[in-house]
Design a protein around this motif. Sequence first.
Motif, mmCIF file in Angstrom:
data_model
loop_
_atom_site.group_PDB
_atom_site.id
_atom_site.type_symbol
_atom_site.label_atom_id
_atom_site.label_comp_id
_atom_site.label_asym_id
_atom_site.label_seq_id
_atom_site.Cartn_x
_atom_site.Cartn_y
_atom_site.Cartn_z
ATOM 1 N N GLY A 24 0.714 0.662 14.034
ATOM 2 C CA GLY A 24 0.370 0.925 15.431
ATOM 3 C C GLY A 24 0.115 2.406 15.610
ATOM 4 O O GLY A 24 -0.979 2.909 15.356
ATOM 5 N N GLU A 25 1.160 3.116 16.007
ATOM 6 C CA GLU A 25 1.052 4.570 16.183
ATOM 7 C C GLU A 25 0.837 5.285 14.862
ATOM 8 O O GLU A 25 0.295 6.380 14.813
ATOM 9 C CB GLU A 25 2.333 5.111 16.825
ATOM 10 C CG GLU A 25 2.606 4.598 18.217
ATOM 11 C CD GLU A 25 3.959 5.027 18.712
ATOM 12 O OE1 GLU A 25 4.205 6.251 18.780
ATOM 13 O OE2 GLU A 25 4.769 4.146 19.019
ATOM 14 N N LEU A 26 1.299 4.665 13.804
ATOM 15 C CA LEU A 26 1.188 5.248 12.461
ATOM 16 C C LEU A 26 0.375 4.279 11.610
ATOM 17 O O LEU A 26 0.811 3.175 11.329
ATOM 18 C CB LEU A 26 2.590 5.441 11.872
ATOM 19 C CG LEU A 26 2.702 6.044 10.497
ATOM 20 C CD1 LEU A 26 2.102 7.445 10.473
ATOM 21 C CD2 LEU A 26 4.151 6.103 10.071
ATOM 22 N N HIS A 27 -0.831 4.687 11.247
ATOM 23 C CA HIS A 27 -1.688 3.749 10.529
ATOM 24 C C HIS A 27 -2.064 4.182 9.116
ATOM 25 O O HIS A 27 -2.626 3.396 8.369
ATOM 26 C CB HIS A 27 -2.958 3.474 11.338
ATOM 27 C CG HIS A 27 -3.866 4.643 11.463
ATOM 28 N ND1 HIS A 27 -3.722 5.587 12.432
ATOM 29 C CD2 HIS A 27 -4.927 5.027 10.722
ATOM 30 C CE1 HIS A 27 -4.653 6.502 12.302
ATOM 31 N NE2 HIS A 27 -5.401 6.196 11.266
ATOM 32 N N ALA A 28 -1.782 5.406 8.734
ATOM 33 C CA ALA A 28 -2.164 5.867 7.398
ATOM 34 C C ALA A 28 -0.994 6.612 6.767
ATOM 35 O O ALA A 28 -0.778 7.783 7.030
ATOM 36 C CB ALA A 28 -3.389 6.764 7.475
ATOM 37 N N LEU A 29 -0.223 5.883 5.958
ATOM 38 C CA LEU A 29 0.944 6.469 5.313
ATOM 39 C C LEU A 29 1.031 5.996 3.870
ATOM 40 O O LEU A 29 1.151 4.793 3.613
ATOM 41 C CB LEU A 29 2.228 6.088 6.056
ATOM 42 C CG LEU A 29 3.531 6.606 5.465
ATOM 43 C CD1 LEU A 29 3.590 8.132 5.539
ATOM 44 C CD2 LEU A 29 4.724 5.986 6.170
ATOM 45 N N GLN A 30 0.956 6.938 2.946
ATOM 46 C CA GLN A 30 1.234 6.642 1.537
ATOM 47 C C GLN A 30 2.741 6.787 1.362
ATOM 48 O O GLN A 30 3.318 7.782 1.805
ATOM 49 C CB GLN A 30 0.535 7.624 0.617
ATOM 50 C CG GLN A 30 -0.954 7.517 0.594
ATOM 51 C CD GLN A 30 -1.571 8.563 -0.343
ATOM 52 O OE1 GLN A 30 -0.879 9.253 -1.087
ATOM 53 N NE2 GLN A 30 -2.877 8.687 -0.290
ATOM 54 N N ILE A 31 3.363 5.819 0.720
ATOM 55 C CA ILE A 31 4.811 5.863 0.536
ATOM 56 C C ILE A 31 5.106 5.998 -0.954
ATOM 57 O O ILE A 31 4.643 5.192 -1.772
ATOM 58 C CB ILE A 31 5.468 4.589 1.093
ATOM 59 C CG1 ILE A 31 5.184 4.460 2.576
ATOM 60 C CG2 ILE A 31 6.970 4.610 0.823
ATOM 61 C CD1 ILE A 31 5.628 3.143 3.180
ATOM 62 N N HIS A 32 5.902 7.009 -1.279
ATOM 63 C CA HIS A 32 6.356 7.244 -2.646
ATOM 64 C C HIS A 32 7.881 7.258 -2.605
ATOM 65 O O HIS A 32 8.468 8.130 -1.971
ATOM 66 C CB HIS A 32 5.837 8.584 -3.176
ATOM 67 C CG HIS A 32 4.353 8.730 -3.069
ATOM 68 N ND1 HIS A 32 3.490 8.229 -4.012
ATOM 69 C CD2 HIS A 32 3.578 9.287 -2.117
ATOM 70 C CE1 HIS A 32 2.249 8.499 -3.638
ATOM 71 N NE2 HIS A 32 2.272 9.133 -2.488
ATOM 72 N N THR A 33 8.508 6.281 -3.256
ATOM 73 C CA THR A 33 9.968 6.202 -3.248
ATOM 74 C C THR A 33 10.522 6.399 -4.642
ATOM 75 O O THR A 33 9.855 6.103 -5.642
ATOM 76 C CB THR A 33 10.448 4.858 -2.671
ATOM 77 O OG1 THR A 33 9.854 3.789 -3.433
ATOM 78 C CG2 THR A 33 10.089 4.706 -1.207
ATOM 79 N N LYS A 34 11.760 6.871 -4.685
ATOM 80 C CA LYS A 34 12.408 7.125 -5.963
ATOM 81 C C LYS A 34 13.916 7.052 -5.765
ATOM 82 O O LYS A 34 14.442 7.501 -4.739
ATOM 83 C CB LYS A 34 12.024 8.528 -6.452
ATOM 84 C CG LYS A 34 12.585 8.915 -7.787
ATOM 85 C CD LYS A 34 12.097 10.298 -8.181
ATOM 86 C CE LYS A 34 12.728 10.752 -9.474
ATOM 87 N NZ LYS A 34 12.340 12.110 -9.825
ATOM 88 N N GLU A 35 14.618 6.493 -6.745
ATOM 89 C CA GLU A 35 16.078 6.474 -6.707
ATOM 90 C C GLU A 35 16.609 7.868 -6.941
ATOM 91 O O GLU A 35 16.060 8.614 -7.751
ATOM 92 C CB GLU A 35 16.636 5.545 -7.790
ATOM 93 C CG GLU A 35 16.315 4.095 -7.580
ATOM 94 C CD GLU A 35 16.867 3.235 -8.694
ATOM 95 O OE1 GLU A 35 17.856 3.623 -9.344
ATOM 96 O OE2 GLU A 35 16.300 2.149 -8.927
#
Length: 76
Positions: free
Chosen positions: A64-75
């Motif tokens: 909705g308000e946020l439409h372009a987000l690359q997510i990089h996760t790491k432990e």
Amino acid sequence: MAVDMNTLKELLETGLPNADIRIDDLRGDGEHYAAHIESELFTGKNRVQQHQMVYQALQGKMGGELHALQIHTKEK
């Protein structure tokens, strides 16, 4: 209205306490971000589960308000 970088970081910090979070504005337009998140909460979780945790922290703003987000996760 788009989510600004500070609000994005605050949402993630609240939803993922003690995580190391870095937000990059990919185009300099305040609408395309990359989130780099390192958290102990991700331990034992697969990538899909980690990303689901990020979406939950964003409190429904993704898509909705946020439409372009690359997510990089790491432990951590």
